[in-house]
Design a protein around this motif. Structure first.
Motif, PDB file in Angstrom:
ATOM      1  N   LYS A  43      59.232 -12.064  17.210  1.00  0.00           N
ATOM      2  CA  LYS A  43      58.807 -12.559  15.895  1.00  0.00           C
ATOM      3  C   LYS A  43      57.898 -11.543  15.187  1.00  0.00           C
ATOM      4  CE  LYS A  43      58.993 -17.567  16.537  1.00  0.00           C
ATOM      5  NZ  LYS A  43      58.152 -18.775  16.721  1.00  0.00           N
ATOM      6  N   ASP A  44      56.874 -11.069  15.896  1.00  0.00           N
ATOM      7  CA  ASP A  44      55.940 -10.086  15.307  1.00  0.00           C
ATOM      8  C   ASP A  44      56.681  -8.833  14.868  1.00  0.00           C
ATOM      9  OD1 ASP A  44      53.886 -11.796  15.910  1.00  0.00           O
ATOM     10  OD2 ASP A  44      53.037 -10.568  17.524  1.00  0.00           O
ATOM     11  N   SER A  45      57.577  -8.364  15.732  1.00  0.00           N
ATOM     12  CA  SER A  45      58.289  -7.117  15.455  1.00  0.00           C
ATOM     13  C   SER A  45      59.254  -7.271  14.286  1.00  0.00           C
ATOM     14  CB  SER A  45      59.030  -6.641  16.704  1.00  0.00           C
ATOM     15  OG  SER A  45      58.091  -6.395  17.750  1.00  0.00           O
ATOM     16  N   LEU A  46      59.932  -8.417  14.207  1.00  0.00           N
ATOM     17  CA  LEU A  46      60.842  -8.659  13.085  1.00  0.00           C
ATOM     18  C   LEU A  46      60.054  -8.737  11.774  1.00  0.00           C
ATOM     19  CD1 LEU A  46      63.377 -11.264  14.532  1.00  0.00           C
ATOM     20  CD2 LEU A  46      63.908  -8.946  13.773  1.00  0.00           C
ATOM     21  N   LYS A  47      58.907  -9.406  11.835  1.00  0.00           N
ATOM     22  CA  LYS A  47      58.083  -9.573  10.639  1.00  0.00           C
ATOM     23  C   LYS A  47      57.614  -8.210  10.121  1.00  0.00           C
ATOM     24  CE  LYS A  47      55.192 -13.016  10.831  1.00  0.00           C
ATOM     25  NZ  LYS A  47      53.959 -13.716  11.219  1.00  0.00           N
ATOM     26  N   SER A  48      57.157  -7.351  11.025  1.00  0.00           N
ATOM     27  CA  SER A  48      56.628  -6.040  10.601  1.00  0.00           C
ATOM     28  C   SER A  48      57.736  -4.980  10.487  1.00  0.00           C
ATOM     29  CB  SER A  48      55.559  -5.570  11.572  1.00  0.00           C
ATOM     30  OG  SER A  48      56.139  -5.314  12.832  1.00  0.00           O
ATOM     31  N   LYS A  49      58.981  -5.380  10.839  1.00  0.00           N
ATOM     32  CA  LYS A  49      60.133  -4.469  10.800  1.00  0.00           C
ATOM     33  C   LYS A  49      59.940  -3.223  11.672  1.00  0.00           C
ATOM     34  CE  LYS A  49      61.816  -5.744   6.170  1.00  0.00           C
ATOM     35  NZ  LYS A  49      61.149  -7.034   6.107  1.00  0.00           N
ATOM     36  N   SER A  50      59.107  -3.373  12.676  1.00  0.00           N
ATOM     37  CA  SER A  50      58.846  -2.277  13.612  1.00  0.00           C
ATOM     38  C   SER A  50      58.412  -2.897  14.936  1.00  0.00           C
ATOM     39  CB  SER A  50      57.725  -1.397  13.049  1.00  0.00           C
ATOM     40  OG  SER A  50      57.386  -0.391  13.972  1.00  0.00           O
ATOM     41  N   PRO A  51      58.829  -2.301  16.070  1.00  0.00           N
ATOM     42  CA  PRO A  51      58.452  -2.904  17.354  1.00  0.00           C
ATOM     43  C   PRO A  51      56.939  -2.892  17.561  1.00  0.00           C
ATOM     44  CG  PRO A  51      59.734  -0.894  17.694  1.00  0.00           C
ATOM     45  CD  PRO A  51      59.647  -1.113  16.229  1.00  0.00           C
ATOM     46  N   ARG A  52      56.403  -4.039  17.952  1.00  0.00           N
ATOM     47  CA  ARG A  52      54.970  -4.106  18.260  1.00  0.00           C
ATOM     48  C   ARG A  52      54.751  -3.404  19.592  1.00  0.00           C
ATOM     49  NH1 ARG A  52      53.147  -9.736  19.848  1.00  0.00           N
ATOM     50  NH2 ARG A  52      53.359  -8.915  21.953  1.00  0.00           N
ATOM     51  N   LEU A  53      53.903  -2.394  19.577  1.00  0.00           N
ATOM     52  CA  LEU A  53      53.593  -1.673  20.814  1.00  0.00           C
ATOM     53  C   LEU A  53      52.142  -1.233  20.768  1.00  0.00           C
ATOM     54  CD1 LEU A  53      54.304  -0.301  23.490  1.00  0.00           C
ATOM     55  CD2 LEU A  53      55.103   1.666  22.206  1.00  0.00           C
ATOM     56  N   ASN A  54      51.309  -1.911  21.532  1.00  0.00           N
ATOM     57  CA  ASN A  54      49.916  -1.501  21.660  1.00  0.00           C
ATOM     58  C   ASN A  54      49.757  -0.995  23.083  1.00  0.00           C
ATOM     59  OD1 ASN A  54      47.209  -1.174  21.915  1.00  0.00           O
ATOM     60  ND2 ASN A  54      46.650  -3.237  21.264  1.00  0.00           N
ATOM     61  N   SER A  55      49.972   0.304  23.252  1.00  0.00           N
ATOM     62  CA  SER A  55      50.018   0.866  24.607  1.00  0.00           C
ATOM     63  C   SER A  55      48.652   0.907  25.285  1.00  0.00           C
ATOM     64  CB  SER A  55      50.641   2.261  24.581  1.00  0.00           C
ATOM     65  OG  SER A  55      49.982   3.058  23.624  1.00  0.00           O
ATOM     66  N   GLU A  56      47.590   0.640  24.521  1.00  0.00           N
ATOM     67  CA  GLU A  56      46.251   0.629  25.142  1.00  0.00           C
ATOM     68  C   GLU A  56      45.892  -0.773  25.637  1.00  0.00           C
ATOM     69  OE1 GLU A  56      44.974   3.591  25.718  1.00  0.00           O
ATOM     70  OE2 GLU A  56      46.690   4.319  24.568  1.00  0.00           O
ATOM     71  N   ASP A  57      46.711  -1.767  25.288  1.00  0.00           N
ATOM     72  CA  ASP A  57      46.447  -3.150  25.677  1.00  0.00           C
ATOM     73  C   ASP A  57      47.078  -3.411  27.042  1.00  0.00           C
ATOM     74  OD1 ASP A  57      46.373  -5.880  26.072  1.00  0.00           O
ATOM     75  OD2 ASP A  57      47.037  -6.392  24.055  1.00  0.00           O
ATOM     76  N   GLY A  58      46.248  -3.662  28.032  1.00  0.00           N
ATOM     77  CA  GLY A  58      46.731  -3.902  29.388  1.00  0.00           C
ATOM     78  C   GLY A  58      47.595  -5.142  29.521  1.00  0.00           C
ATOM     79  N   ASN A  59      47.496  -6.065  28.534  1.00  0.00           N
ATOM     80  CA  ASN A  59      48.354  -7.252  28.560  1.00  0.00           C
ATOM     81  C   ASN A  59      49.725  -6.947  27.967  1.00  0.00           C
ATOM     82  OD1 ASN A  59      46.358  -8.921  29.640  1.00  0.00           O
ATOM     83  ND2 ASN A  59      45.476  -9.253  27.619  1.00  0.00           N
ATOM     84  N   GLU A  60      49.854  -5.816  27.307  1.00  0.00           N
ATOM     85  CA  GLU A  60      51.120  -5.486  26.666  1.00  0.00           C
ATOM     86  C   GLU A  60      51.871  -4.368  27.399  1.00  0.00           C
ATOM     87  OE1 GLU A  60      53.014  -4.740  22.294  1.00  0.00           O
ATOM     88  OE2 GLU A  60      51.062  -5.674  22.489  1.00  0.00           O
ATOM     89  N   VAL A  61      51.116  -3.403  27.914  1.00  0.00           N
ATOM     90  CA  VAL A  61      51.767  -2.274  28.595  1.00  0.00           C
ATOM     91  C   VAL A  61      51.083  -2.022  29.924  1.00  0.00           C
ATOM     92  CG1 VAL A  61      52.299   0.186  28.472  1.00  0.00           C
ATOM     93  CG2 VAL A  61      52.435  -1.194  26.414  1.00  0.00           C
ATOM     94  N   LYS A  62      51.890  -1.935  30.975  1.00  0.00           N
ATOM     95  CA  LYS A  62      51.381  -1.607  32.302  1.00  0.00           C
ATOM     96  C   LYS A  62      51.662  -0.124  32.528  1.00  0.00           C
ATOM     97  CE  LYS A  62      51.711  -2.918  37.116  1.00  0.00           C
ATOM     98  NZ  LYS A  62      52.770  -2.851  38.095  1.00  0.00           N
ATOM     99  N   ILE A  63      50.628   0.616  32.889  1.00  0.00           N
ATOM    100  CA  ILE A  63      50.779   2.056  33.105  1.00  0.00           C
ATOM    101  C   ILE A  63      50.581   2.352  34.583  1.00  0.00           C
ATOM    102  CG2 ILE A  63      49.871   4.349  32.532  1.00  0.00           C
ATOM    103  CD1 ILE A  63      48.837   3.137  29.892  1.00  0.00           C
ATOM    104  N   ASP A  64      51.578   2.963  35.198  1.00  0.00           N
ATOM    105  CA  ASP A  64      51.467   3.381  36.595  1.00  0.00           C
ATOM    106  C   ASP A  64      51.599   4.888  36.658  1.00  0.00           C
ATOM    107  OD1 ASP A  64      51.305   0.837  37.855  1.00  0.00           O
ATOM    108  OD2 ASP A  64      53.458   0.572  37.529  1.00  0.00           O
TER     109      ASP A  64
END
Length: 157
Positions: free
Chosen positions: A46-67
């Motif tokens: 929904k967020d991505s469609l609304k903003s017409k761009s994929p939501r990606l907050n790579s600094e948010d640990g709830n959104e992106v897991k970095i190994d």
């Protein structure tokens, strides 16, 4: 005109298949974990469609897991990696992941992995955009996700 409608319908069916295949990576929808995953995914769509761009907050640990991990062994003698500079990023709402071990620096690998992840998310969002644009009626994202998730065969066991 019928030809156009048929082409749109075929496109919608193809896109639905691809989204359903992606949803098959999710935990079973009947489980708590599956419910959380689906809700997180729906919000992302929904967020991505609304903003017409994929939501990606790579600094948010709830959104992106970095190994980080050691690069696989390649030729290179004394230049072989002894540090954990390879990176794997996993976008938690979609479960899309990428890895990068091309560079010697963790930061460079992380930047390249972020770019690759964004690209994959853009491709996935494009499926949803195609679905929304070509569907004969307005789509309820939540219903559509649950419908597509249910069209999957339940894995044995």
């Amino acid at each position: 005109n019928q030809g156009i409608q048929a082409a749109k319908q075929a496109r919608v069916e193809e896109v639905e298949k691809r989204i359903a295949k992606h949803l098959s990576l999710f935990p079973q929808a009947e489980t708590n974990e599956g419910q959380k995953q689906v809700q997180s995914y729906i919000e992302w769509v929904k967020d991505s469609l609304k903003s017409k761009s994929p939501r990606l907050n790579s600094e948010d640990g709830n959104e992106v897991k970095i190994d980080s991990f050691l690069s696989s062994v390649k030729a290179g003698g004394q230049h072989r990696q002894k540090n954990r500079t390879a990176v794997r990023l996993k976008h938690l709402p979609t479960l899309i992941s990428v890895k990068n071990e091309n560079e010697r620096s963790f930061e460079q690998n992380k930047q390249q992995a972020k770019a690759a992840l964004f690209e994959k998310l853009e491709k996935h969002l494009k499926l949803w955009q195609t679905l929304v644009e070509n569907s004969p009626s307005k789509i309820n994202i939540e219903n559509k996700v649950f419908t597509l998730a249910k069209t999957l065969p339940t894995p044995p066991g």
